[in-house]
Design an enzyme around this catalytic site. Structure first.
Site, short mmCIF file in Angstrom:
data_model
loop_
_atom_site.label_atom_id
_atom_site.label_comp_id
_atom_site.label_asym_id
_atom_site.label_seq_id
_atom_site.Cartn_x
_atom_site.Cartn_y
_atom_site.Cartn_z
N ARG A 1 -62.06 20.85 90.63
CA ARG A 1 -62.72 19.77 91.34
C ARG A 1 -63.31 20.28 92.64
O ARG A 1 -64.51 20.40 92.77
CB ARG A 1 -61.73 18.61 91.56
N TYR B 1 -65.85 -19.69 84.02
CA TYR B 1 -67.00 -19.17 83.29
C TYR B 1 -66.67 -18.85 81.84
O TYR B 1 -65.59 -18.34 81.52
CB TYR B 1 -67.51 -17.89 83.95
N MET C 1 -66.80 -14.21 91.36
CA MET C 1 -67.14 -13.43 92.56
C MET C 1 -66.29 -13.82 93.77
O MET C 1 -65.81 -12.95 94.51
CB MET C 1 -68.61 -13.59 92.89
N LYS D 1 -57.93 8.75 104.49
CA LYS D 1 -59.29 8.63 103.97
C LYS D 1 -59.50 7.23 103.41
O LYS D 1 -58.55 6.47 103.20
CB LYS D 1 -59.55 9.70 102.91
#
Length: 338
Positions: A122, A236, A285, A31
């Site tokens: 679940r 940053y 990013m 998956k």
């Protein structure tokens, strides 16, 4: 930047896990695009090695894989039969009485399986729901009945024995193949193996299968290097200042590529061979800045995932798990399959 995926290591990990459950068939969980590594490459290789049962989460994943596997490969859909889905050539793992009746009405005679909830709360039918349809469901001949362990990566957790007892109480005397164990369950021992095991993360080099061969190497290209004076900032927010005159390399990946922003200021390094080069400043990013001051020569690429820093070590530094590290890897990487 390059993501190297070692298919022979995936096959070796599958064989090693299968050998721990010799009385059971060993499926493969592929998956989320084989945990981010490319299901259309991983699943056919597993099929060629003898695997015939595959598990994905969603029907559209199964349909995409169907074109890459022979007809005798069984592709099981863990979300079951959702309304309006095309399940041609796929096996829904039915999670509720509503899904069971929908599936039988729309696909009479079609292959299906049943999932039971043994305490994880679940997916799957609870004991009362299963008791209400058990006779009708068994008469329709499910391919297998399964459940899923919540705490299999903690061998001493009492939930494991409780779920095993619940599973036996709900399925003994059913006369249908049963499946309880994914990777962690396989490692719990024979009581958990039943007829079909479902190795997932262990195939791809992750815990709790500590003996797994590493499958992934992630190398990031150095775009630029620069000299930074003591006291100057990098990145940053001016969150890092050089404590000495430094050489800083900027490499070509960031959180858009699945390098989690939580790795900023976490102690994570990139590696030039065995030499650790600390990440400095914030992960942005598309870019990461790395202190390469102590390298005699800066290479063209530095490794983020490698034997010196496997996926679960990276996960620890990010405060997450190896599953998230793998499935966060994005498609911008140039992929190489060994």
């Amino acid at each position: 930047m390059g993501l190297q995926i070692d298919i022979p290591a995936v096959l070796a990990n599958h064989a090693a896990l299968a050998a721990k459950a010799p009385g059971a068939r060993a499926a493969a969980v592929v998956k989320a695009d084989a945990y981010g590594l490319g299901a259309t490459r991983v699943a056919p290789a597993l099929y060629a090695a003898g695997v015939r049962e595959f598990f994905v989460a969603l029907a559209h994943e199964g349909r995409a894989m169907r074109a890459h596997l022979p007809e005798d490969a069984q592709i099981n859909i863990l979300s079951g039969h959702m309304e309006g889905e095309d399940l041609a050539g796929l096996t829904p793992v039915l999670n509720s009485p509503a899904q069971f009746f929908r599936d039988r009405a729309m696909r009479p005679g079609g292959r299906f399986a049943i999932q039971l909830d043994t305490g994880m709360n679940r997916l799957g039918m609870e004991a009362a729901e299963w008791a209400a349809i058990r006779d009708e469901a068994l008469a329709a001949r499910p391919a297998f009945i399964m459940s899923h362990l919540a705490c299999a990566d903690e061998p001493d957790h009492p939930a494991n024995a409780a779920q095993l007892a619940a599973f036996r109480a709900m399925t003994d005397e059913c006369g249908v193949p049963r499946s309880l164990a994914a990777t962690g369950g396989i490692l719990l021992g024979p009581d958990y193996h039943f007829d079909l095991v479902r190795p997932g993360i262990g195939l791809y080099g992750g815990l709790p299968f500590a003996q797994a061969q590493p499958v992934v190497r992630l190398s990031l290209r150095v775009i630029q290097t620069r000299d930074v004076k003591a006291g100057e900032m990098v990145g940053y927010g001016a969150s890092w200042h050089a404590s000495r005159d430094s050489r800083i390399a900027t490499v070509d990946a960031g959180y858009a590529d699945g390098v989690l922003r939580a790795l900023s200021s976490s102690g994570v390094s990139l590696f030039a061979g065995d030499a650790a080069c600390p990440v400095v400043g914030r992960v942005s990013m598309d870019l990461i800045t790395v202190d390469v001051t102590d390298l005699p020569e800066v290479p063209d690429a530095l490794d983020l995932i490698c034997p010196q820093q496997p996926i679960d070590r990276l996960a620890d530094l990010a405060g997450t798990i190896g599953y998230e590290i793998l499935t966060s890897l994005r498609q911008r990487y140039q992929r190489t399959y060994l």
